[in-house]
Design a protein around this motif. Structure first.
Motif, PDB file in Angstrom:
ATOM      1  N   UNK A  50      12.745 121.938   9.642  1.00 11.79           N
ATOM      2  CA  UNK A  50      12.730 121.011   8.686  1.00 11.79           C
ATOM      3  C   UNK A  50      12.465 119.543   9.629  1.00 11.79           C
ATOM      4  N   UNK A  51      12.082 118.587   8.430  1.00  9.54           N
ATOM      5  CA  UNK A  51      11.571 117.514   9.265  1.00  9.54           C
ATOM      6  C   UNK A  51      13.189 116.326   9.202  1.00  9.54           C
ATOM      7  N   UNK A  52      13.097 115.190   9.774  1.00  6.87           N
ATOM      8  CA  UNK A  52      14.155 114.466   9.907  1.00  6.87           C
ATOM      9  C   UNK A  52      14.999 114.078   8.703  1.00  6.87           C
ATOM     10  N   UNK A  53      14.042 113.594   7.686  1.00  2.36           N
ATOM     11  CA  UNK A  53      14.660 113.232   6.400  1.00  2.36           C
ATOM     12  C   UNK A  53      15.343 114.298   5.540  1.00  2.36           C
ATOM     13  N   UNK A  54      14.809 115.635   5.725  1.00  7.56           N
ATOM     14  CA  UNK A  54      15.505 116.820   4.929  1.00  7.56           C
ATOM     15  C   UNK A  54      16.577 117.126   5.834  1.00  7.56           C
ATOM     16  N   UNK A  55      16.493 116.997   7.002  1.00  7.03           N
ATOM     17  CA  UNK A  55      17.816 117.247   7.961  1.00  7.03           C
ATOM     18  C   UNK A  55      18.865 116.534   7.670  1.00  7.03           C
ATOM     19  N   UNK A  56      18.723 115.199   7.485  1.00  4.72           N
ATOM     20  CA  UNK A  56      19.911 114.342   7.229  1.00  4.72           C
ATOM     21  C   UNK A  56      20.290 114.513   6.041  1.00  4.72           C
ATOM     22  N   UNK A  57      19.506 114.788   4.957  1.00  2.60           N
ATOM     23  CA  UNK A  57      20.113 115.260   3.687  1.00  2.60           C
ATOM     24  C   UNK A  57      21.019 116.413   3.784  1.00  2.60           C
ATOM     25  N   UNK A  58      20.237 117.457   4.355  1.00  2.45           N
ATOM     26  CA  UNK A  58      21.003 118.948   4.500  1.00  2.45           C
ATOM     27  C   UNK A  58      22.261 118.583   5.186  1.00  2.45           C
ATOM     28  N   UNK A  59      22.352 118.146   6.473  1.00  2.00           N
ATOM     29  CA  UNK A  59      23.278 117.785   7.176  1.00  2.00           C
ATOM     30  C   UNK A  59      24.594 116.986   6.597  1.00  2.00           C
TER      31      UNK A  59
END
Length: 186
Positions: A50-59
């Motif tokens: 995934x990209x950074x924004x999605x990663x931060x949301x998922x994390x």
């Protein structure tokens, strides 16, 4: 060699998010049969990308979540593609900072299950532009937005696909699985 699959929700008019990245479209809860299909798909995954924004949301969500998807998201290795994220602290995560094509090629050579791509829109668009997605699993939701972030953008040439699977569900959701077709050169 492992395949890169994109499994993503998309509106009837081809958007993956609203104009400001919104994802709440006023839909009822996901139908149990849709969830069962998605869980079966997740069982094949060896790595999430995934990209950074999605990663931060998922994390920010999955480590404390419960339900049918939580174990798949938390226990499967994750690779976030970012040149700006300082650290990946979600368990089982690492950062890929190199050339997207080279990083994906290296992941495909690793052992394990499928590589499942998640958003955001810019990341998925880049994967499509570079021809890095081997299969599109589109969860087509019964809503149209009229504007938003499109699934496809700035393709250098048309992306020809073959329909490999199609399923419809009682809540109006349709899932279409497409595989890119190699077009003859010239």
């Amino acid at each position: 060699m492992r395949r890169v699959v994109l499994q993503m929700g998309v509106t009837l008019d081809g958007y993956v998010a609203g104009p400001g990245g919104e994802g709440d479209w006023g839909l009822p809860a996901e139908h149990r049969d849709v969830r069962a299909w998605k869980v079966a798909s997740l069982r094949q995954v060896g790595t999430h990308i995934m990209g950074r924004v999605t990663y931060e949301q998922m994390a920010g969500h999955w480590p404390n979540a419960a339900g049918d998807y939580a174990a798949f998201m938390n226990n499967t290795p994750k690779v976030v593609f970012s040149t700006t994220l300082p650290a990946a602290e979600w368990a089982g995560s690492r950062i890929a900072r190199g050339d997207l094509t080279e990083e994906i090629a290296a992941l495909k050579d690793e052992p394990g299950g499928e590589i499942m791509a998640h958003g955001g829109a810019a990341f998925v668009q880049a994967l499509s532009r570079l021809g890095l997605i081997d299969e599109y699993r589109l969860v087509i939701l019964p809503v149209a937005l009229g504007a938003g972030l499109p699934l496809f953008k700035d393709l250098a040439k048309p992306l020809r696909v073959d329909l490999a699977e199609a399923a419809t569900f009682p809540d109006g959701t349709a899932i279409h699985v497409y595989r890119p077709v190699a077009l003859p050169a010239g």
